[in-house]
Design a protein around this motif. Structure first.
Motif, mmCIF file in Angstrom:
data_model
loop_
_atom_site.group_PDB
_atom_site.id
_atom_site.type_symbol
_atom_site.label_atom_id
_atom_site.label_comp_id
_atom_site.label_asym_id
_atom_site.label_seq_id
_atom_site.Cartn_x
_atom_site.Cartn_y
_atom_site.Cartn_z
ATOM 1 N N MET A 91 61.644 4.608 -44.705
ATOM 2 C CA MET A 91 62.091 5.798 -43.974
ATOM 3 C C MET A 91 63.598 5.727 -43.769
ATOM 4 O O MET A 91 64.128 4.732 -43.254
ATOM 5 C CB MET A 91 61.383 5.880 -42.625
ATOM 6 N N VAL A 92 64.313 6.776 -44.187
ATOM 7 C CA VAL A 92 65.761 6.883 -44.037
ATOM 8 C C VAL A 92 66.080 8.276 -43.510
ATOM 9 O O VAL A 92 65.210 9.144 -43.452
ATOM 10 C CB VAL A 92 66.489 6.620 -45.373
ATOM 11 N N ARG A 93 67.327 8.492 -43.137
ATOM 12 C CA ARG A 93 67.788 9.801 -42.661
ATOM 13 C C ARG A 93 68.891 10.300 -43.572
ATOM 14 O O ARG A 93 69.837 9.577 -43.884
ATOM 15 C CB ARG A 93 68.301 9.704 -41.220
ATOM 16 N N ALA A 98 64.944 13.070 -41.539
ATOM 17 C CA ALA A 98 64.339 11.799 -41.934
ATOM 18 C C ALA A 98 63.283 12.048 -43.030
ATOM 19 O O ALA A 98 62.543 13.029 -42.962
ATOM 20 C CB ALA A 98 63.711 11.114 -40.739
ATOM 21 N N PHE A 99 63.215 11.149 -44.017
ATOM 22 C CA PHE A 99 62.236 11.301 -45.090
ATOM 23 C C PHE A 99 61.951 9.933 -45.680
ATOM 24 O O PHE A 99 62.683 8.956 -45.442
ATOM 25 C CB PHE A 99 62.741 12.268 -46.151
ATOM 26 N N ASP A 100 60.874 9.858 -46.443
ATOM 27 C CA ASP A 100 60.489 8.629 -47.139
ATOM 28 C C ASP A 100 61.215 8.585 -48.475
ATOM 29 O O ASP A 100 61.044 9.474 -49.327
ATOM 30 C CB ASP A 100 58.977 8.604 -47.331
ATOM 31 N N ALA A 101 62.053 7.548 -48.672
ATOM 32 C CA ALA A 101 62.875 7.465 -49.882
ATOM 33 C C ALA A 101 62.119 6.915 -51.072
ATOM 34 O O ALA A 101 62.623 6.965 -52.198
ATOM 35 C CB ALA A 101 64.106 6.611 -49.617
ATOM 36 N N ARG A 102 60.897 6.416 -50.869
ATOM 37 C CA ARG A 102 60.193 5.782 -51.981
ATOM 38 C C ARG A 102 59.666 6.758 -53.026
ATOM 39 O O ARG A 102 59.772 6.492 -54.224
ATOM 40 C CB ARG A 102 59.059 4.908 -51.427
ATOM 41 N N PRO A 103 59.073 7.930 -52.667
ATOM 42 C CA PRO A 103 58.561 8.824 -53.734
ATOM 43 C C PRO A 103 59.647 9.336 -54.685
ATOM 44 O O PRO A 103 59.419 9.477 -55.878
ATOM 45 C CB PRO A 103 57.918 9.972 -52.945
#
Length: 328
Positions: free
Chosen positions: A27-29, A36-41
């Motif tokens: 999780m990053v911003r 904020a969002f999940d950077a992995r996908p």
């Protein structure tokens, strides 16, 4: 591993490192839209550059000279340098030119020379774009020209307990309002219960009297008929005076504080218990000279009352005696 990720809210792509992916489950911003969002996908790993796959030699390579290049390579370089002076090709054009030169070169020695020539061609093209003569080293890139990293543009999402913003609250206006309401409540209680306070706490009576002077009120003595009683009474004829009767009564204050003297209501009845006459006696009518109406009847004290009454021709045969306080 390093790579880039895409913000799903504003479609902005940023650089990201592996340590940032591992922190907080990815999780990053976003530094652009602050979401904020999940950077992995949306993570795309960096692809290694083909130039970095060249073998590393233990001995330094000899300086390369353009005179040693094959004629086909020199002709290609001359044409590319001429076109770079007029129009500066982009990075995709450079990659395309390198692939074409690999097709031209047939053996390993010519392939290496072509690759080295390609690097010289890149330097020449960059010098042409910057308006500098070939051979002059390019100035080092400043921090402002470097692209911003994801660490500079993206804020790592912290735990809510640690990073929750709590606005500053001003408590002194509420404290002042609460204090004002408390003072008003005390003033109201002192006004409505001033009689009981003065009776049970005699030390407060001077302050209550001063307070009532501001409000144009008084602090009278308590008037509780339940704690004031007639212990005994009798009605007899006066032998010294015809048509006169004498009323004797004993009043007692059973309260633990002083009380105001009550009014006495005397009713004379006939033989059928019908009222012949009724009269109310105020404290000034029956108090002995030594008693003070302002001090009142002291706690747990008694007072004897003696009244001489003129009956003329009423001829009463009975009576009723009651004590009462005037209505406010």
């Amino acid at each position: 591993m390093n790579g880039t990720t895409l913000c799903p809210h504003c479609d902005t792509r940023f650089k990201i490192v592996e340590t940032q992916l591992e922190a907080h489950q990815g999780m990053v911003r976003c530094g652009h839209c602050l979401q904020a969002f999940d950077a992995r996908p949306g993570f795309i790993p960096d692809q290694p550059s083909p130039q970095l796959e060249l073998p590393i030699l233990n001995e330094p390579a000899p300086p390369h000279k353009l005179a040693d290049e094959p004629p086909a390579v020199l002709a290609a370089l001359d044409g590319a340098a001429a076109s770079s002076i007029t129009t500066a090709p982009d990075a995709d054009a450079f990659a395309h030119e390198a692939i074409n030169m690999d097709d031209v070169v047939s053996n390993k020695s010519e392939l290496d020379a072509a690759r080295y020539g390609t690097l010289d061609y890149v330097e020449m093209a960059a010098a042409a774009q910057n308006g500098m003569p070939p051979g002059v080293p390019l100035p080092p890139e400043t921090e402002s020209s470097q692209p911003m990293t994801l660490a500079e543009q993206v804020a790592i999402v912290q735990d809510e307990d640690d990073s929750e913003y709590r606005p500053e609250r001003r408590t002194w206006p509420w404290a002042m309002a609460a204090l004002l309401l408390l003072l008003i409540s005390i003033a109201q209680a002192a006004y409505f219960f001033r009689v009981d306070l003065a009776a049970r706490l005699p030390g407060l009576k001077p302050a209550l009297v001063s307070y009532c002077q501001l409000l144009k009120c008084t602090v009278p003595l308590p008037q509780n008929t339940d704690l004031m009683s007639i212990e005994s009474s009798n009605l007899e004829a006066d032998p010294a005076h015809e048509n006169q009767i004498v009323l004797n009564a004993l009043l007692r204050n059973r309260a633990p504080y002083s009380q105001a003297f009550p009014n006495l209501e005397l009713t004379l009845n006939d033989t059928r218990d019908n009222a012949l006459a009724r009269r109310v006696f105020r404290p000034a009518d029956y108090l002995p000279p030594l008693e003070s109406e302002t001090i009142g009847l002291l706690p747990q004290h008694e007072i004897s009352v003696r009244l001489h009454l003129e009956t003329t021709d009423l001829r009463p045969t009975g009576y009723r005696l009651a004590l009462l306080y005037p209505q406010p």
